[in-house]
Design a protein around this motif. Structure first.
Motif, PDB file in Angstrom:
ATOM      1  N   UNK A  11     -10.822-112.343  81.512  1.00 35.53           N
ATOM      2  CA  UNK A  11      -9.514-111.656  81.816  1.00 35.53           C
ATOM      3  C   UNK A  11      -9.254-111.533  83.256  1.00 35.53           C
ATOM      4  N   UNK A  12      -7.804-111.824  83.632  1.00 37.74           N
ATOM      5  CA  UNK A  12      -7.677-111.656  84.949  1.00 37.74           C
ATOM      6  C   UNK A  12      -8.073-110.429  85.597  1.00 37.74           C
ATOM      7  N   UNK A  13      -8.741-110.338  86.852  1.00 40.37           N
ATOM      8  CA  UNK A  13      -9.285-109.306  87.375  1.00 40.37           C
ATOM      9  C   UNK A  13      -9.722-109.652  88.829  1.00 40.37           C
ATOM     10  N   UNK A  90      -7.476-104.286  82.092  1.00 36.04           N
ATOM     11  CA  UNK A  90      -6.443-103.690  82.628  1.00 36.04           C
ATOM     12  C   UNK A  90      -5.268-103.504  82.219  1.00 36.04           C
ATOM     13  N   UNK A  91      -3.860-103.754  82.746  1.00 30.75           N
ATOM     14  CA  UNK A  91      -2.759-103.801  82.242  1.00 30.75           C
ATOM     15  C   UNK A  91      -2.601-104.942  80.948  1.00 30.75           C
ATOM     16  N   UNK A 202      -0.883-103.899  88.893  1.00 29.96           N
ATOM     17  CA  UNK A 202      -1.868-102.956  88.434  1.00 29.96           C
ATOM     18  C   UNK A 202      -2.601-102.442  89.529  1.00 29.96           C
ATOM     19  N   UNK A 203      -2.951-103.188  90.700  1.00 34.51           N
ATOM     20  CA  UNK A 203      -3.332-102.927  91.808  1.00 34.51           C
ATOM     21  C   UNK A 203      -2.809-101.718  92.488  1.00 34.51           C
ATOM     22  N   UNK A 212      -9.299 -92.263  88.235  1.00 33.80           N
ATOM     23  CA  UNK A 212      -8.221 -92.198  86.837  1.00 33.80           C
ATOM     24  C   UNK A 212      -8.473 -93.116  85.786  1.00 33.80           C
ATOM     25  N   UNK A 213      -8.313 -92.511  84.495  1.00 35.00           N
ATOM     26  CA  UNK A 213      -8.625 -93.230  83.466  1.00 35.00           C
ATOM     27  C   UNK A 213      -7.288 -94.035  82.986  1.00 35.00           C
ATOM     28  N   UNK A 214      -6.774 -94.855  83.956  1.00 37.57           N
ATOM     29  CA  UNK A 214      -5.573 -95.573  83.967  1.00 37.57           C
ATOM     30  C   UNK A 214      -5.730 -96.634  82.757  1.00 37.57           C
ATOM     31  N   UNK A 215      -6.566 -97.390  82.779  1.00 32.95           N
ATOM     32  CA  UNK A 215      -6.839 -98.601  81.876  1.00 32.95           C
ATOM     33  C   UNK A 215      -8.081 -97.989  80.975  1.00 32.95           C
ATOM     34  N   UNK A 216      -7.984 -97.459  79.799  1.00 39.28           N
ATOM     35  CA  UNK A 216      -8.865 -97.007  78.959  1.00 39.28           C
ATOM     36  C   UNK A 216      -8.432 -97.018  77.684  1.00 39.28           C
ATOM     37  N   UNK A 217      -9.240 -97.161  76.618  1.00 44.09           N
ATOM     38  CA  UNK A 217      -8.870 -97.166  75.079  1.00 44.09           C
ATOM     39  C   UNK A 217      -8.025 -95.830  74.661  1.00 44.09           C
TER      40      UNK A 217
END
Length: 380
Positions: A11-13, A90-91, A202-203, A212-217
């Motif tokens: 995935x893009x990262x 991520x997003x 996203x950055x 932060x838990x921005x990208x989390x299930x």
């Protein structure tokens, strides 16, 4: 499969924050169309236990195609089929817009991978009715999310390696707040953006929000019962890299000693979740074992940090030569001690438990098994 296999995209990262521990990741192609599996099998015949690997990386980095996670050694040595999964990050994988429902897209990728395993793994010598999920860090948290969404029927057992979902469950309300921030920065529906426009937004959103838990299930409102047999554990100095990140520190001769009084509390994000998962499994009438991995390389100054058990289970020596956490260690020692770990993981996947020397959890007791076990499987 051998080590020269072709590799799918990730995935893009951005580069991992933990390169100071693991070294730089292999440079693979990046694409939002990264939902690929790799299958490692000793033979196309038979019905072997299946182990499905979910990688870590805080849901923003990593990929099942990375050489770190090649499973040829585990598969051949233990006569098991291993499947490594690459999912959106991520997003791309964990942004949930207001008009969507259900699991996060990245979680849906993982569920789809398990469904593929059930339909097709028999063609690769695997038993679709004997599947064990194992995952590290974000991969461990992913396993909990899959089970929370009611997909335990796809899995017999689970191994959570430094997983911490039970210390934070991301509600739909939290997911909506992140989506609102992202849409505000994008100025449009993110689905209208080109792939290369997503990562900069996203950055920007994550700037100044390091933990932060921005990208989390996203979790369901009512999580399903944790009804699988379980192994869960952490490393002795699991929290060290995250303390270093918070201080913007790099490894040095005094690293471990300077953080010694803070590592225990920092480990709680992994140890508390592991104990809670084991307790939930036992309460559901299933078996559970807890472990802590204590090995450290002689010249790393990092103790037994987050990720230290991975080269004992997966990857060939070439994949790990640049890992600072292994400084001064011989591959012979890693491989020799790793044989015991691989045997325990595969024994658990076969349904026999991780070994006679392992002490299981009960309603009244949660004993901790210290790894790697030596002296014919006895704890040191």
């Amino acid at each position: 499969m051998d080590g020269d296999r072709g590799r799918g995209p990730v995935s893009p990262q951005d580069p991992s924050r933990l390169d100071m521990i693991m070294g730089p990741a292999a440079q693979l192609a990046q694409s939002e169309h990264c939902q690929v599996l790799s299958v490692f099998t000793p033979s196309l015949d038979g019905r072997r236990p299946v182990m499905v690997w979910l990688h870590g990386g805080a849901f923003v980095s990593g990929g099942g195609e990375l050489p770190w996670y090649d499973a040829a050694r585990l598969s051949a040595e233990q006569d098991v089929v291993v499947v490594t999964v690459t999912y959106r990050l991520g997003a791309f994988g964990f942004l949930q817009l207001a008009d969507t429902a259900g699991p996060s897209p990245g979680t849906s990728d993982q569920i789809a991978a398990l469904q593929w395993v059930h339909r097709h793994i028999g063609q690769f010598g695997g038993d679709p009715d004997n599947v064990t999920l194992f995952g590290h860090s974000a991969g461990g948290a992913s396993i909990e999310a899959i089970l929370q969404w009611g997909h335990a029927s796809l899995v017999r057992r689970a191994i959570l390696q430094s997983g911490n979902a039970r210390t934070h469950r991301r509600t739909r309300e939290e997911a909506d707040k992140v989506a609102q921030m992202f849409v505000g920065l994008a100025g449009t529906d993110p689905r209208l953006l080109a792939e290369n426009e997503i990562l900069p937004i996203q950055r920007e959103l994550s700037r100044g929000r390091h933990f932060a838990f921005d990208w989390w299930p996203t979790s369901p409102d009512v999580p399903a019962e944790f009804a699988v047999d379980l192994m869960a554990g952490w490393t002795r100095d699991d929290g060290l890299p995250f303390l270093m990140l918070a201080d913007q520190a790099r490894p040095g001769p005094d690293t471990l000693s300077s953080y010694s009084d803070r590592i225990g509390p920092a480990n709680a994000m992994f140890s508390v979740g592991s104990h809670a998962a084991a307790q939930a499994a036992v309460a559901a009438g299933r078996r559970a074992w807890l472990y802590r991995f204590d090995w450290e390389a002689p010249a790393s100054h990092l103790g037994a940090p987050h990720c230290i058990e991975l080269p004992f289970l997966l990857g060939e020596p070439e994949a790990w030569t640049a890992a600072p956490m292994l400084a001064g260690a011989s591959w012979h020692e890693i491989d020799s001690l790793g044989a015991g770990l691989r045997a325990a993981w595969a024994s658990f996947a076969r349904g026999d438990g991780p070994g006679d020397a392992w002490r299981a959890c009960s309603d009244a007791d949660q004993p901790l098994n210290i790894l790697p076990m030596r002296d014919k499987g006895r704890n040191p």
